[in-house]
Scaffold this motif. Structure first.
Motif, PDB file in Angstrom:
ATOM      1  N   ARG A 298       0.825  -1.214   0.000  1.00 37.35           N
ATOM      2  CA  ARG A 298       0.000   0.000   0.000  1.00 37.35           C
ATOM      3  C   ARG A 298       0.857   1.262   0.000  1.00 37.35           C
ATOM      4  O   ARG A 298       0.532   2.234  -0.680  1.00 37.35           O
ATOM      5  CB  ARG A 298      -0.921  -0.022   1.231  1.00 37.35           C
ATOM      6  N   GLN A 299       1.945   1.233   0.747  1.00 35.96           N
ATOM      7  CA  GLN A 299       2.790   2.417   0.872  1.00 35.96           C
ATOM      8  C   GLN A 299       3.590   2.693  -0.400  1.00 35.96           C
ATOM      9  O   GLN A 299       3.671   3.821  -0.874  1.00 35.96           O
ATOM     10  CB  GLN A 299       3.744   2.252   2.060  1.00 35.96           C
ATOM     11  N   LEU A 300       4.189   1.628  -0.945  1.00 38.34           N
ATOM     12  CA  LEU A 300       5.103   1.806  -2.062  1.00 38.34           C
ATOM     13  C   LEU A 300       4.428   1.690  -3.428  1.00 38.34           C
ATOM     14  O   LEU A 300       4.975   2.098  -4.442  1.00 38.34           O
ATOM     15  CB  LEU A 300       6.240   0.776  -1.971  1.00 38.34           C
ATOM     16  N   ASN A 301       3.237   1.066  -3.436  1.00 37.65           N
ATOM     17  CA  ASN A 301       2.478   0.919  -4.685  1.00 37.65           C
ATOM     18  C   ASN A 301       3.355   0.308  -5.780  1.00 37.65           C
ATOM     19  O   ASN A 301       3.500   0.855  -6.876  1.00 37.65           O
ATOM     20  CB  ASN A 301       1.934   2.277  -5.132  1.00 37.65           C
ATOM     21  N   TRP A 302       3.960  -0.858  -5.453  1.00 44.96           N
ATOM     22  CA  TRP A 302       4.946  -1.406  -6.385  1.00 44.96           C
ATOM     23  C   TRP A 302       4.358  -2.288  -7.491  1.00 44.96           C
ATOM     24  O   TRP A 302       5.083  -2.822  -8.311  1.00 44.96           O
ATOM     25  CB  TRP A 302       6.057  -2.145  -5.652  1.00 44.96           C
ATOM     26  N   TYR A 303       3.028  -2.425  -7.534  1.00 40.84           N
ATOM     27  CA  TYR A 303       2.401  -3.221  -8.592  1.00 40.84           C
ATOM     28  C   TYR A 303       1.765  -2.317  -9.647  1.00 40.84           C
ATOM     29  O   TYR A 303       1.061  -1.362  -9.328  1.00 40.84           O
ATOM     30  CB  TYR A 303       1.312  -4.128  -8.034  1.00 40.84           C
ATOM     31  N   LYS A 304       1.983  -2.659 -10.900  1.00 36.51           N
ATOM     32  CA  LYS A 304       1.288  -2.000 -11.999  1.00 36.51           C
ATOM     33  C   LYS A 304      -0.092  -2.602 -12.179  1.00 36.51           C
ATOM     34  O   LYS A 304      -1.044  -1.925 -12.582  1.00 36.51           O
ATOM     35  CB  LYS A 304       2.110  -2.159 -13.296  1.00 36.51           C
ATOM     36  N   GLU A 305      -0.189  -3.899 -11.891  1.00 36.71           N
ATOM     37  CA  GLU A 305      -1.452  -4.629 -12.002  1.00 36.71           C
ATOM     38  C   GLU A 305      -1.392  -5.797 -11.030  1.00 36.71           C
ATOM     39  O   GLU A 305      -0.353  -6.429 -10.869  1.00 36.71           O
ATOM     40  CB  GLU A 305      -1.651  -5.136 -13.433  1.00 36.71           C
ATOM     41  N   GLU A 306      -2.505  -6.093 -10.357  1.00 34.33           N
ATOM     42  CA  GLU A 306      -2.497  -7.223  -9.431  1.00 34.33           C
ATOM     43  C   GLU A 306      -3.867  -7.882  -9.373  1.00 34.33           C
ATOM     44  O   GLU A 306      -4.894  -7.264  -9.668  1.00 34.33           O
ATOM     45  CB  GLU A 306      -2.065  -6.788  -8.032  1.00 34.33           C
ATOM     46  N   LEU A 307      -3.854  -9.166  -9.009  1.00 33.23           N
ATOM     47  CA  LEU A 307      -5.089  -9.940  -8.866  1.00 33.23           C
ATOM     48  C   LEU A 307      -4.916 -10.942  -7.740  1.00 33.23           C
ATOM     49  O   LEU A 307      -3.858 -11.567  -7.601  1.00 33.23           O
ATOM     50  CB  LEU A 307      -5.430 -10.662 -10.173  1.00 33.23           C
ATOM     51  N   PHE A 308      -5.955 -11.089  -6.929  1.00 36.01           N
ATOM     52  CA  PHE A 308      -5.982 -12.086  -5.862  1.00 36.01           C
ATOM     53  C   PHE A 308      -7.233 -12.925  -6.039  1.00 36.01           C
ATOM     54  O   PHE A 308      -8.329 -12.390  -6.190  1.00 36.01           O
ATOM     55  CB  PHE A 308      -6.002 -11.410  -4.487  1.00 36.01           C
ATOM     56  N   SER A 309      -7.075 -14.239  -6.046  1.00 37.41           N
ATOM     57  CA  SER A 309      -8.223 -15.113  -6.274  1.00 37.41           C
ATOM     58  C   SER A 309      -8.143 -16.381  -5.431  1.00 37.41           C
ATOM     59  O   SER A 309      -7.060 -16.908  -5.173  1.00 37.41           O
ATOM     60  CB  SER A 309      -8.332 -15.486  -7.762  1.00 37.41           C
ATOM     61  N   ARG A 310      -9.305 -16.839  -4.997  1.00 43.17           N
ATOM     62  CA  ARG A 310      -9.406 -18.086  -4.240  1.00 43.17           C
ATOM     63  C   ARG A 310     -10.263 -19.083  -5.011  1.00 43.17           C
ATOM     64  O   ARG A 310     -11.194 -18.703  -5.737  1.00 43.17           O
ATOM     65  CB  ARG A 310     -10.047 -17.852  -2.866  1.00 43.17           C
ATOM     66  N   PHE A 311      -9.938 -20.350  -4.819  1.00 42.97           N
ATOM     67  CA  PHE A 311     -10.641 -21.423  -5.517  1.00 42.97           C
ATOM     68  C   PHE A 311     -10.905 -22.594  -4.575  1.00 42.97           C
ATOM     69  O   PHE A 311     -10.237 -22.744  -3.545  1.00 42.97           O
ATOM     70  CB  PHE A 311      -9.796 -21.937  -6.691  1.00 42.97           C
ATOM     71  N   GLN A 312     -11.837 -23.412  -4.995  1.00 39.71           N
ATOM     72  CA  GLN A 312     -12.059 -24.688  -4.330  1.00 39.71           C
ATOM     73  C   GLN A 312     -11.529 -25.789  -5.263  1.00 39.71           C
ATOM     74  O   GLN A 312     -12.143 -26.089  -6.287  1.00 39.71           O
ATOM     75  CB  GLN A 312     -13.550 -24.922  -4.060  1.00 39.71           C
ATOM     76  N   PRO A 313     -10.381 -26.375  -4.949  1.00 42.74           N
ATOM     77  CA  PRO A 313      -9.889 -27.487  -5.768  1.00 42.74           C
ATOM     78  C   PRO A 313     -10.779 -28.709  -5.533  1.00 42.74           C
ATOM     79  O   PRO A 313     -11.090 -29.042  -4.387  1.00 42.74           O
ATOM     80  CB  PRO A 313      -8.465 -27.709  -5.242  1.00 42.74           C
ATOM     81  N   TYR A 314     -11.191 -29.349  -6.598  1.00 43.11           N
ATOM     82  CA  TYR A 314     -12.123 -30.461  -6.415  1.00 43.11           C
ATOM     83  C   TYR A 314     -11.714 -31.725  -7.176  1.00 43.11           C
ATOM     84  O   TYR A 314     -12.354 -32.772  -7.041  1.00 43.11           O
ATOM     85  CB  TYR A 314     -13.539 -30.051  -6.822  1.00 43.11           C
ATOM     86  N   ARG A 315     -10.645 -31.644  -7.939  1.00 47.51           N
ATOM     87  CA  ARG A 315     -10.203 -32.823  -8.691  1.00 47.51           C
ATOM     88  C   ARG A 315      -8.709 -32.721  -8.938  1.00 47.51           C
ATOM     89  O   ARG A 315      -8.208 -31.645  -9.276  1.00 47.51           O
ATOM     90  CB  ARG A 315     -10.953 -32.913 -10.015  1.00 47.51           C
ATOM     91  N   SER A 316      -8.007 -33.826  -8.753  1.00 48.43           N
ATOM     92  CA  SER A 316      -6.551 -33.848  -8.907  1.00 48.43           C
ATOM     93  C   SER A 316      -6.153 -35.019  -9.789  1.00 48.43           C
ATOM     94  O   SER A 316      -6.604 -36.149  -9.570  1.00 48.43           O
ATOM     95  CB  SER A 316      -5.891 -33.969  -7.523  1.00 48.43           C
ATOM     96  N   ILE A 317      -5.303 -34.737 -10.786  1.00 46.48           N
ATOM     97  CA  ILE A 317      -4.839 -35.782 -11.696  1.00 46.48           C
ATOM     98  C   ILE A 317      -3.314 -35.771 -11.718  1.00 46.48           C
ATOM     99  O   ILE A 317      -2.697 -34.725 -11.945  1.00 46.48           O
ATOM    100  CB  ILE A 317      -5.373 -35.563 -13.118  1.00 46.48           C
ATOM    101  N   GLY A 318      -2.711 -36.909 -11.491  1.00 48.20           N
ATOM    102  CA  GLY A 318      -1.267 -37.013 -11.535  1.00 48.20           C
ATOM    103  C   GLY A 318      -0.620 -36.866 -10.167  1.00 48.20           C
ATOM    104  O   GLY A 318      -1.287 -36.881  -9.130  1.00 48.20           O
ATOM    105  N   THR A 319       0.706 -36.703 -10.171  1.00 44.46           N
ATOM    106  CA  THR A 319       1.469 -36.571  -8.928  1.00 44.46           C
ATOM    107  C   THR A 319       2.461 -35.422  -9.052  1.00 44.46           C
ATOM    108  O   THR A 319       2.709 -34.922 -10.145  1.00 44.46           O
ATOM    109  CB  THR A 319       2.256 -37.859  -8.627  1.00 44.46           C
ATOM    110  N   TRP A 320       3.036 -35.038  -7.913  1.00 43.79           N
ATOM    111  CA  TRP A 320       4.093 -34.047  -7.932  1.00 43.79           C
ATOM    112  C   TRP A 320       5.217 -34.503  -7.017  1.00 43.79           C
ATOM    113  O   TRP A 320       4.975 -34.820  -5.866  1.00 43.79           O
ATOM    114  CB  TRP A 320       3.589 -32.676  -7.515  1.00 43.79           C
ATOM    115  N   MET A 321       6.432 -34.561  -7.564  1.00 40.04           N
ATOM    116  CA  MET A 321       7.591 -35.088  -6.852  1.00 40.04           C
ATOM    117  C   MET A 321       7.292 -36.493  -6.338  1.00 40.04           C
ATOM    118  O   MET A 321       7.690 -36.883  -5.254  1.00 40.04           O
ATOM    119  CB  MET A 321       7.989 -34.168  -5.706  1.00 40.04           C
ATOM    120  N   GLY A 322       6.532 -37.233  -7.159  1.00 42.84           N
ATOM    121  CA  GLY A 322       6.188 -38.604  -6.830  1.00 42.84           C
ATOM    122  C   GLY A 322       5.104 -38.769  -5.784  1.00 42.84           C
ATOM    123  O   GLY A 322       4.796 -39.896  -5.376  1.00 42.84           O
TER     124      GLY A 322
END
Length: 236
Positions: free
Chosen positions: A202-226
């Motif tokens: 807020r003080q430095l205003n270092w973003y030209k554009e920003e977005l914040f979003s939340r989701f509900q993950p409901y399906r997962s396919i595959g693995t990560w790092m095994g």
């Protein structure tokens, strides 16, 4: 049927695969632009662990926003492009998500629509934050990032996090998955470092554009790092 967002991570272990993945940042645009039901997509690289601005050449991400789940399924089931991705990569993990809240802009607009079919019994929360940093603020921003992200390692409710982005250093995003709302709120409001980061923004205003979003993950396919990171949401 409501809008669905998918985020897919690909991991490449050998040089040949990494070179191919780097090339797709440009050459995958043409086939993706022709995919039915795809409202928006972003081809993204990733940063090293700890939200380091230096690139992680082994990990790339594909964010896609769909008119509905059926279009997403058709792409992952039969697209020649995704088949090439799977053949070239050593590991793949896709998360299906429904948006629960979004504010701000990404490439001049807010592309996420709140879902009308969120499931009360599903406690998981995914978060995407994305920003374009003002060139004059790059040094100050990246200097503070390690401090602001330090509390993440202490939060047992954090299941996964990775820094991603369209343009290294200048355009950055973070993706995280949390066990429940309480875990996310604990980080957002109990972390002195995170609160200070908000104040600096807020003080430095270092973003030209920003977005914040939340989701509900409901399906997962595959693995990560095994590892199967969301076993309760996994089905083919």
């Amino acid at each position: 049927m409501s809008q669905v967002t998918t985020l897919t991570f690909f991991r490449y272990l050998n040089l040949k695969g990494k070179i191919w993945a780097f090339g797709t940042m440009q050459f995958a645009n043409s086939p993706l632009s022709k995919v039915s039901g795809l409202q928006m997509y972003k081809l993204m690289g990733s940063g090293k662990e700890g939200f380091n601005p230096l690139p992680d050449w082994s990990v790339y991400a594909l964010l896609q926003i769909w008119e509905n789940e059926a279009f997403a399924d058709a792409f992952f089931d039969s697209s020649p492009l995704i088949k090439r991705y799977l053949k070239k990569s050593d590991e793949r993990w896709t998360v299906y998500m429904k948006n629960s809240m979004a504010k701000g802009e990404w490439s001049g607009k807010n592309p996420f629509l709140k879902s009308d079919s969120l499931e009360a019994a599903n406690p998981f929360i995914a978060v995407i934050t994305r920003a374009t940093i003002k060139p004059g603020m790059l040094f100050r921003f990246w200097k503070y990032v390690p401090t602001s992200q330090k509390p993440l390692g202490k939060n047992t409710g954090l299941l996964f996090t990775k820094g991603i982005g369209e343009v290294p250093v200048l355009q950055m995003a973070t993706f995280s998955i949390w066990r429940d709302k309480e875990s996310l709120m604990n980080f957002a409001y109990s972390s002195k470092e995170h609160q200070k980061a908000i104040q600096k923004t807020r003080q430095l205003n270092w973003y030209k554009e920003e977005l914040f979003s939340r989701f509900q993950p409901y399906r997962s396919i595959g693995t990560w790092m095994g590892e199967n990171l969301l076993p309760h949401l996994t089905y083919e």
